[in-house]
Scaffold this motif. Structure first.
Motif, PDB file in Angstrom:
ATOM      1  N   MET A  41      10.598  -7.609   2.524  1.00  0.00           N
ATOM      2  CA  MET A  41      11.021  -6.285   2.997  1.00  0.00           C
ATOM      3  C   MET A  41      12.511  -6.303   3.279  1.00  0.00           C
ATOM      4  O   MET A  41      13.013  -7.203   3.949  1.00  0.00           O
ATOM      5  CB  MET A  41      10.251  -5.913   4.264  1.00  0.00           C
ATOM      6  CG  MET A  41      10.648  -4.570   4.858  1.00  0.00           C
ATOM      7  SD  MET A  41       9.665  -4.185   6.322  1.00  0.00           S
ATOM      8  CE  MET A  41      10.323  -2.581   6.709  1.00  0.00           C
ATOM      9  N   HIS A  83      -3.589  -6.334   8.644  1.00  0.00           N
ATOM     10  CA  HIS A  83      -2.963  -5.182   7.992  1.00  0.00           C
ATOM     11  C   HIS A  83      -1.605  -4.965   8.620  1.00  0.00           C
ATOM     12  O   HIS A  83      -1.248  -5.623   9.602  1.00  0.00           O
ATOM     13  CB  HIS A  83      -3.846  -3.928   8.109  1.00  0.00           C
ATOM     14  CG  HIS A  83      -3.877  -3.346   9.490  1.00  0.00           C
ATOM     15  ND1 HIS A  83      -3.537  -2.032   9.773  1.00  0.00           N
ATOM     16  CD2 HIS A  83      -4.202  -3.885  10.689  1.00  0.00           C
ATOM     17  CE1 HIS A  83      -3.671  -1.799  11.057  1.00  0.00           C
ATOM     18  NE2 HIS A  83      -4.077  -2.893  11.640  1.00  0.00           N
ATOM     19  N   ARG A  84      -0.822  -4.046   8.066  1.00  0.00           N
ATOM     20  CA  ARG A  84       0.547  -3.832   8.530  1.00  0.00           C
ATOM     21  C   ARG A  84       0.889  -2.351   8.586  1.00  0.00           C
ATOM     22  O   ARG A  84       0.304  -1.547   7.867  1.00  0.00           O
ATOM     23  CB  ARG A  84       1.551  -4.536   7.597  1.00  0.00           C
ATOM     24  CG  ARG A  84       1.446  -6.041   7.573  1.00  0.00           C
ATOM     25  CD  ARG A  84       2.290  -6.622   6.456  1.00  0.00           C
ATOM     26  NE  ARG A  84       2.293  -8.077   6.449  1.00  0.00           N
ATOM     27  CZ  ARG A  84       1.337  -8.834   5.934  1.00  0.00           C
ATOM     28  NH1 ARG A  84       0.277  -8.261   5.368  1.00  0.00           N
ATOM     29  NH2 ARG A  84       1.418 -10.144   5.972  1.00  0.00           N
ATOM     30  N   ASP A 113       4.617   0.039   8.415  1.00  0.00           N
ATOM     31  CA  ASP A 113       6.042  -0.028   8.131  1.00  0.00           C
ATOM     32  C   ASP A 113       6.842  -0.142   9.429  1.00  0.00           C
ATOM     33  O   ASP A 113       6.396   0.288  10.498  1.00  0.00           O
ATOM     34  CB  ASP A 113       6.506   1.229   7.382  1.00  0.00           C
ATOM     35  CG  ASP A 113       5.998   1.285   5.955  1.00  0.00           C
ATOM     36  OD1 ASP A 113       5.580   0.242   5.429  1.00  0.00           O
ATOM     37  OD2 ASP A 113       6.033   2.387   5.379  1.00  0.00           O
ATOM     38  N   VAL A 138       5.901  -0.251  -7.268  1.00  0.00           N
ATOM     39  CA  VAL A 138       7.228  -0.548  -6.746  1.00  0.00           C
ATOM     40  C   VAL A 138       8.280   0.005  -7.706  1.00  0.00           C
ATOM     41  O   VAL A 138       8.110  -0.031  -8.931  1.00  0.00           O
ATOM     42  CB  VAL A 138       7.413  -2.071  -6.544  1.00  0.00           C
ATOM     43  CG1 VAL A 138       7.365  -2.821  -7.869  1.00  0.00           C
ATOM     44  CG2 VAL A 138       8.711  -2.370  -5.811  1.00  0.00           C
ATOM     45  N   PRO A 198      13.042  -1.922  -1.620  1.00  0.00           N
ATOM     46  CA  PRO A 198      11.580  -1.884  -1.524  1.00  0.00           C
ATOM     47  C   PRO A 198      10.950  -0.498  -1.707  1.00  0.00           C
ATOM     48  O   PRO A 198       9.789  -0.317  -1.365  1.00  0.00           O
ATOM     49  CB  PRO A 198      11.338  -2.392  -0.107  1.00  0.00           C
ATOM     50  CG  PRO A 198      12.499  -1.843   0.669  1.00  0.00           C
ATOM     51  CD  PRO A 198      13.680  -1.921  -0.284  1.00  0.00           C
ATOM     52  N   LYS A 199      11.714   0.440  -2.232  1.00  0.00           N
ATOM     53  CA  LYS A 199      11.143   1.756  -2.450  1.00  0.00           C
ATOM     54  C   LYS A 199      10.014   1.697  -3.478  1.00  0.00           C
ATOM     55  O   LYS A 199       9.993   0.823  -4.349  1.00  0.00           O
ATOM     56  CB  LYS A 199      12.215   2.752  -2.912  1.00  0.00           C
ATOM     57  CG  LYS A 199      13.218   3.132  -1.831  1.00  0.00           C
ATOM     58  CD  LYS A 199      14.149   4.219  -2.342  1.00  0.00           C
ATOM     59  CE  LYS A 199      15.116   4.672  -1.253  1.00  0.00           C
ATOM     60  NZ  LYS A 199      16.003   5.768  -1.729  1.00  0.00           N
ATOM     61  N   GLN A 200       9.093   2.645  -3.352  1.00  0.00           N
ATOM     62  CA  GLN A 200       7.984   2.779  -4.289  1.00  0.00           C
ATOM     63  C   GLN A 200       8.180   4.076  -5.076  1.00  0.00           C
ATOM     64  O   GLN A 200       9.044   4.882  -4.775  1.00  0.00           O
ATOM     65  CB  GLN A 200       6.659   2.813  -3.527  1.00  0.00           C
ATOM     66  CG  GLN A 200       6.464   1.666  -2.545  1.00  0.00           C
ATOM     67  CD  GLN A 200       6.251   0.341  -3.215  1.00  0.00           C
ATOM     68  OE1 GLN A 200       5.396   0.184  -4.059  1.00  0.00           O
ATOM     69  NE2 GLN A 200       7.046  -0.664  -2.815  1.00  0.00           N
ATOM     70  N   ARG A 203      -1.731   1.718   0.108  1.00  0.00           N
ATOM     71  CA  ARG A 203      -0.551   1.295  -0.649  1.00  0.00           C
ATOM     72  C   ARG A 203       0.725   1.395   0.194  1.00  0.00           C
ATOM     73  O   ARG A 203       0.813   2.233   1.096  1.00  0.00           O
ATOM     74  CB  ARG A 203      -0.387   2.142  -1.911  1.00  0.00           C
ATOM     75  CG  ARG A 203      -1.609   2.212  -2.793  1.00  0.00           C
ATOM     76  CD  ARG A 203      -2.105   0.862  -3.253  1.00  0.00           C
ATOM     77  NE  ARG A 203      -3.297   0.977  -4.074  1.00  0.00           N
ATOM     78  CZ  ARG A 203      -4.121  -0.022  -4.322  1.00  0.00           C
ATOM     79  NH1 ARG A 203      -3.900  -1.222  -3.819  1.00  0.00           N
ATOM     80  NH2 ARG A 203      -5.186   0.175  -5.091  1.00  0.00           N
ATOM     81  N   SER A 204       1.683   0.580  -0.154  1.00  0.00           N
ATOM     82  CA  SER A 204       2.971   0.621   0.532  1.00  0.00           C
ATOM     83  C   SER A 204       3.619   1.992   0.371  1.00  0.00           C
ATOM     84  O   SER A 204       3.701   2.525  -0.739  1.00  0.00           O
ATOM     85  CB  SER A 204       3.889  -0.470  -0.043  1.00  0.00           C
ATOM     86  OG  SER A 204       5.127  -0.474   0.604  1.00  0.00           O
ATOM     87  N   HIS A 205       4.036   2.572   1.494  1.00  0.00           N
ATOM     88  CA  HIS A 205       4.720   3.874   1.527  1.00  0.00           C
ATOM     89  C   HIS A 205       3.838   5.008   0.990  1.00  0.00           C
ATOM     90  O   HIS A 205       4.354   6.062   0.601  1.00  0.00           O
ATOM     91  CB  HIS A 205       6.040   3.841   0.748  1.00  0.00           C
ATOM     92  CG  HIS A 205       7.053   2.905   1.308  1.00  0.00           C
ATOM     93  ND1 HIS A 205       8.309   2.743   0.760  1.00  0.00           N
ATOM     94  CD2 HIS A 205       7.017   2.068   2.370  1.00  0.00           C
ATOM     95  CE1 HIS A 205       8.997   1.848   1.466  1.00  0.00           C
ATOM     96  NE2 HIS A 205       8.210   1.425   2.441  1.00  0.00           N
ATOM     97  N   GLN A 206       2.532   4.809   0.998  1.00  0.00           N
ATOM     98  CA  GLN A 206       1.641   5.808   0.391  1.00  0.00           C
ATOM     99  C   GLN A 206       1.792   7.193   0.999  1.00  0.00           C
ATOM    100  O   GLN A 206       1.957   8.188   0.267  1.00  0.00           O
ATOM    101  CB  GLN A 206       0.185   5.350   0.532  1.00  0.00           C
ATOM    102  CG  GLN A 206      -0.841   6.376   0.023  1.00  0.00           C
ATOM    103  CD  GLN A 206      -2.256   5.851   0.071  1.00  0.00           C
ATOM    104  OE1 GLN A 206      -2.498   4.678  -0.201  1.00  0.00           O
ATOM    105  NE2 GLN A 206      -3.205   6.707   0.429  1.00  0.00           N
TER     106      GLN A 206
END
Length: 235
Positions: free
Chosen positions: A1, A62-63, A65, A118, A124-126, A160-163
């Motif tokens: 990140m 889990h995480r 942002d 990605v 790290p933008k999606q 998903r990341s930044h979903q």
């Protein structure tokens, strides 16, 4: 990140514990605190490292942002870690987020089904990518229309990341304070990303009992009541 070196995570409270037993610990993560440590000593402070200092066997399952606040569960024993990770992987965990977005969505409820990948040129933008992206599904509902923004309830099925940030952007209503995806006006409308993991529902890893955790935030309550009048912005 990738995180700016100007990292000054909040310290009060050091840990906002919502629930704890011998198997799990549930916390309310503040905006501005990493869930897990980043690269380098300047990014060592995180929710996980704080918990780990007190509970040596704790494990992430889990995480959230950096800029997102809200409910995070961690395992305190290995068997609990495996079971919780299974529940997340099999999409058995129910998640409810609250957000304030730019503009007033005309459709009061619906679903966004857009695959995400990605953005290799701007990590790290999606980005939305129908060719190579992974499936991502979000259900949404408008809780309150303001003069030029709206309070939204978001229920992601996938993780998903930044979903949620990208799905709101795709809807035409970026989340206020989003430094990655909002335009200048929506970014300047809030001092932080107005996205909060308000509720998490899962089964206890040993008893199987259904557990339901919720946490309020600085800009909106877990029930959807706006309590930060400065979130609206002029046209």
């Amino acid at each position: 990140m990738s995180v700016s070196l100007d990292y000054h995570p909040p310290t009060e409270p050091w840990l906002d514990i919502l629930y704890q037993d011998k198997d799990i610990i549930v916390l309310n993560k503040p905006s501005g605190l990493l869930t897990n440590p980043g690269r380098g000593p300047e990014l060592a402070d995180s929710l996980f490292s704080r918990v780990k200092a007190e509970y040596e066997l704790s494990q992430l399952v889990h995480r959230l942002d950096l800029s997102t606040s809200g409910v995070v569960v961690m395992a305190l024993r290995r068997n609990a870690e495996r079971e919780l990770k299974r529940q997340f992987a099999e999409r058995l965990v129910k998640k409810r987020y609250l957000a304030v977005v730019a503009g007033r969505p005309e459709t009061l409820s619906g679903s966004i089904d857009l695959p995400l990948a990605v953005d290799a040129d701007r990590a790290p933008k999606q980005k939305v990518c129908k060719l190579h992206g992974k499936a991502a599904l979000t259900h949404y509902r408008v809780l309150q229309h303001l003069s030029n923004s709206a309070v939204m309830e978001l229920r992601p099925v996938t993780g998903r990341s930044h979903q949620l940030r990208l799905h709101m952007l795709a809807l035409g209503h970026p989340i206020l304070g989003d430094a990655f995806y909002a335009d200048d006006k929506a970014l300047a409308a809030a001092p932080r990303l107005l996205l909060h993991a308000a509720q998490l529902q899962l089964q206890h890893p040993y008893s199987g009992k259904l557990l339901d955790f919720s946490a309020n935030t600085d800009f909106i309550s877990a029930s959807g009541q706006l309590n930060w009048p400065t979130t609206d912005f002029a046209c």
